[in-house]
Design an enzyme around this catalytic site. Structure first.
Site, PDB file in Angstrom:
ATOM      1  N   GLU A  85       0.824  -1.221   0.000  1.00  0.00           N
ATOM      2  CA  GLU A  85       0.000   0.000   0.000  1.00  0.00           C
ATOM      3  C   GLU A  85       0.855   1.268   0.000  1.00  0.00           C
ATOM      4  O   GLU A  85       2.071   1.219   0.211  1.00  0.00           O
ATOM      5  CB  GLU A  85      -0.927   0.006   1.218  1.00  0.00           C
ATOM      6  CG  GLU A  85      -0.178  -0.011   2.548  1.00  0.00           C
ATOM      7  CD  GLU A  85      -0.862   0.790   3.637  1.00  0.00           C
ATOM      8  OE1 GLU A  85      -1.289   1.929   3.374  1.00  0.00           O
ATOM      9  OE2 GLU A  85      -0.931   0.275   4.775  1.00  0.00           O
ATOM     10  N   LYS A  92      -2.739  -1.239  15.033  1.00  0.00           N
ATOM     11  CA  LYS A  92      -1.904  -0.275  15.768  1.00  0.00           C
ATOM     12  C   LYS A  92      -2.424  -0.090  17.192  1.00  0.00           C
ATOM     13  O   LYS A  92      -3.627   0.075  17.407  1.00  0.00           O
ATOM     14  CB  LYS A  92      -1.878   1.059  15.024  1.00  0.00           C
ATOM     15  CG  LYS A  92      -1.164   0.952  13.699  1.00  0.00           C
ATOM     16  CD  LYS A  92      -1.328   2.223  12.889  1.00  0.00           C
ATOM     17  CE  LYS A  92      -1.553   1.946  11.448  1.00  0.00           C
ATOM     18  NZ  LYS A  92      -2.806   1.711  10.889  1.00  0.00           N
TER      19      LYS A  92
HETATM   20  N1  PSU Z   1       0.192   0.646   8.603  1.00  0.00           N
HETATM   21  C1  PSU Z   1       1.241   1.420   8.992  1.00  0.00           C
HETATM   22  N2  PSU Z   1       1.101   2.788   8.858  1.00  0.00           N
HETATM   23  C2  PSU Z   1      -0.020   3.370   8.298  1.00  0.00           C
HETATM   24  C3  PSU Z   1      -1.108   2.534   7.889  1.00  0.00           C
HETATM   25  C4  PSU Z   1      -0.939   1.181   8.060  1.00  0.00           C
HETATM   26  O1  PSU Z   1       2.267   0.921   9.474  1.00  0.00           O
HETATM   27  O2  PSU Z   1      -0.079   4.582   8.167  1.00  0.00           O
HETATM   28  C5  PSU Z   1      -2.369   3.160   7.269  1.00  0.00           C
HETATM   29  C6  PSU Z   1      -3.100   2.129   6.413  1.00  0.00           C
HETATM   30  O3  PSU Z   1      -3.174   2.644   5.097  1.00  0.00           O
HETATM   31  C7  PSU Z   1      -4.476   2.012   7.038  1.00  0.00           C
HETATM   32  C8  PSU Z   1      -4.649   3.383   7.602  1.00  0.00           C
HETATM   33  O4  PSU Z   1      -5.460   1.642   6.110  1.00  0.00           O
HETATM   34  O5  PSU Z   1      -3.351   3.623   8.184  1.00  0.00           O
HETATM   35  C9  PSU Z   1      -5.794   3.434   8.595  1.00  0.00           C
HETATM   36  O6  PSU Z   1      -6.371   4.700   8.563  1.00  0.00           O
HETATM   37  P1  PSU Z   1      -7.812   4.958   9.256  1.00  0.00           P
HETATM   38  O7  PSU Z   1      -7.583   4.671  10.707  1.00  0.00           O
HETATM   39  O8  PSU Z   1      -8.109   6.414   8.969  1.00  0.00           O
HETATM   40  O9  PSU Z   1      -8.775   4.031   8.593  1.00  0.00           O
END
Ligand code: PSU
Ligand code: MN
Length: 299
Positions: free
Chosen positions: A22, A156
């Site tokens: 991604e 996370k």
């Molecule tokens: N994994 C990481 N860092 C990131 C992400 C994933 O180590 O920044 C990103 C991914 O693209 C995931 C997003 O889909 O964070 C989640 O964002 P939100 O909580 O707004 O859905």
């Protein structure tokens, strides 16, 4: 609309194992230049492990499956590039703009391109305080819908991990913890939450995925791969920083798409770069496992 790089076209034609990657992690998850270095390293690890990397992003309104190095650098250096999830993908294509794909959007693009395995750092999930804010990542809905296996280091630890696992269970998304009885907490190996499912080899994981497909079960699979012991940050070391950055975000009214990038950036600052170093290490570790699974799926 969907542009596959030459290497990906060829790999597809030959039935070779491909691993999707991604770009929101590149544009919103890490600062320049660590973001570009990490993205390149992850591609290299996938290649050295015997699979073909396909980094996914949107440029000038086209979905690129397999960005070349100059295209990757363009996204890595971009300022104010859009973070695209399911809802934003058609908007970016219609508007002809650049954007990075989240876990949800990358799953959609990987699936369109016939790619079954996708490696990231951590999936989005249920944010703490979601009972008030309703902030639940679209990644969870996507996992319920789209048949792609997402290799991550858990969710996370800035999130509410117990609620995230509950939401995945409700949606029937299998969460396979690799070689551990605990759901990993991204920067730390341990979350205190039991593994919903556990498997210990990529061959077993590939068998699981094949059977799920044969049963006609929709949706993806989460493979949660704990960060290597030597690189982890003990949960107790990080907890005060996590609480501080969440409080900071609340006080500053950070909401919606900005929450996760804000928390990651502030956490890297408060931890003196430790969280960023761990983030790099865990993605590299996931790249190895993702390649192994993609290869096992072809065996
Ligand atoms: N994994 C990481 N860092 C990131 C992400 C994933 O180590 O920044 C990103 C991914 O693209 C995931 C997003 O889909 O964070 C989640 O964002 P939100 O909580 O707004 O859905
Ligand atoms: Mn959100």
């Amino acid at each position: 609309m969907l542009v596959a790089g030459d290497a990906i076209e060829e790999a597809r034609a030959r039935g070779r194992p491909i691993v999707a990657l991604e770009t929101t992690i590149v544009t919103h998850g890490m600062p320049y230049p660590q973001n570009l270095e990490t993205a390149r390293n992850v591609e290299r690890i996938v290649r050295e492990s015997g699979a073909i990397p396909a980094t996914i992003g949107v440029l000038d309104g086209n979905i690129h499956v397999g960005l070349d190095d100059a295209q990757l650098e363009r996204l890595a250096r971009a300022k104010n590039v859009r973070k695209l999830s399911r809802a934003d993908l058609p908007y970016a294509l219609a508007a002809g703009i650049d954007g990075s794909t989240t876990v949800a959007a990358t799953m959609i693009c990987a699936h369109l391109a016939g790619i079954e395995v996708f490696v990231t750092g951590g999936i989005g999930g249920v944010h703490r305080g979601a009972e008030k804010t309703f902030d639940v990542s679209a990644d969870l809905e996507e996992l319920a819908r789209t048949a792609v296996t997402v290799v991550c280091a858990g969710a996370k630890a800035i999130l509410d991990l117990a609620k995230t696992l509950e939401a995945l269970e409700t949606r029937g998304v299998p969460v396979i913890c690799y070689g551990t009885d605990e759901f990993p907490a991204f920067w730390s190996r341990s979350s205190g939450l039991p593994a919903p499912l556990r498997l210990d080899s990529s061959a077993e994981i590939a068998r699981f995925i094949a059977i799920k497909r044969d049963l006609g079960l929709a949706g993806g699979t989460v493979v949660a791969n704990p960060i290597p012991q030597s690189k982890e940050i003990p949960a107790n070391d990080l907890r005060p920083h996590i609480e501080a950055v969440i409080e900071e975000a609340r006080a500053r009214d950070i909401a919606g798409k900005d929450v996760t990038p804000y928390l990651l950036e502030r956490l890297a600052a408060l931890s003196g770069g430790r969280s960023l170093a761990a983030n790099v290490a865990l993605i590299e570790n996931n790249a190895r496992l993702g390649a192994e699974i993609a290869i096992a799926l072809r065996a």
